[in-house]
Scaffold this active site. Structure first.
Site: not given
Length: 269
Positions: A75-77, A210, A212
């Site tokens: 998860c990028g965030n 999101c 990603t």
């Protein structure tokens, strides 16, 4: 038996998670905790649970559990928020941190205002695979499949406002073409190198953002000739800047990380 667990709720462009330092507060059944704590009426309320832990391969490790208890690859965030957490809670003094995830080692670069982490840039690595999906005429659109360590299906439309994400999201997430399910993004080009995007996340449903997914959308936009390699992806919860480096093939994502509050919750195991 019940134990008191300290947590921090944070969000990155509205994608909110519960963060627990498992070096201090180990959790034996994170799937169960994610389901119970993510509930908005009976728990803390979040898109899921993020565990910060030890790694033999990087500075720290990250595990992510969606609101339905399923484990996410990346998860990028959440990775941006972990960078803020690690620095501001004194677990590290570095402004470049390596993070061990199920989709590989990620590099976080912290951007500071004094002692406060305002934004974080994450090297998301190289897109692993891309493909065009036509659904054999089942749906009136073409989609682009992109893996950013987790699967994404990106569909460009002329007007994102007319997309019924609550209906189309679960249909596409659980389509037979995707036996492991997929994240679903609908996107619209709204300006030169600007994309408006909405997301249905695998295991969580509609979310504010999101990371990603923003990366996958940027990749799909460039591959289909819609944008250049640097774009701003505007989501319900905010904007991320995505850069796809031509020389290295790596995707970098820059955006905010915000602490909401600290708390203590009872864990029954």
């Amino acid at each position: 038996m019940a134990r008191a667990i300290q947590f921090t709720k944070m969000h990155g462009t509205g994608n909110d998670y519960i963060y627990v330092n498992t070096l201090r507060f180990p959790i034996a059944r994170p799937e169960k905790a994610a389901i119970e704590w993510s509930a908005y009426h009976t728990g803390i309320g979040s898109d899921g649970l993020v565990l910060i832990g030890h790694s033999d391969k990087a500075d720290f490790s990250m595990r992510i559990f969606n609101a339905d208890g399923s484990e996410a690859m990346m998860c990028g965030n959440a990775s941006r928020c972990i960078g803020k957490y690690l620095y501001e809670y004194g677990l590290t003094s570095k402004n470049v941190i390596t993070l061990d995830t199920l989709s590989g080692i990620k590099i976080l670069e912290l951007h500071l205002e004094g002692r406060t982490v305002e934004t974080v840039t994450v090297d998301m690595g190289v897109p692993l695979e891309t493909d065009t999906i036509d659904f054999d005429g089942e749906f009136p659109f073409l989609s682009t499949q992109v893996s950013m360590g987790n699967p994404h299906l990106v569909t460009f439309v002329d007007d994102i406002r007319i997309v019924n994400l609550s209906e189309m999201g679960p249909k596409l997430e659980k389509h037979p073409l995707f036996p492991d399910r997929t994240n679903v993004e609908f996107a619209q080009i709204t300006g030169e190198n600007t994309i408006r995007m909405r997301v249905w996340e695998r295991g969580s449903g509609i979310t504010q953002a999101c990371g990603t997914g923003a990366c996958a959308t940027a990749v799909a936009a460039h591959l289909t000739g819609r944008t250049g390699r640097t774009v701003n992806v505007v989501m319900d919860g905010g904007t991320l800047t995505i850069e796809w480096d031509e020389a290295t093939g790596h995707i970098s994502m820059t955006g905010p990380a915000v602490k909401v509050f600290d708390g203590t919750i009872e864990l029954r195991e």
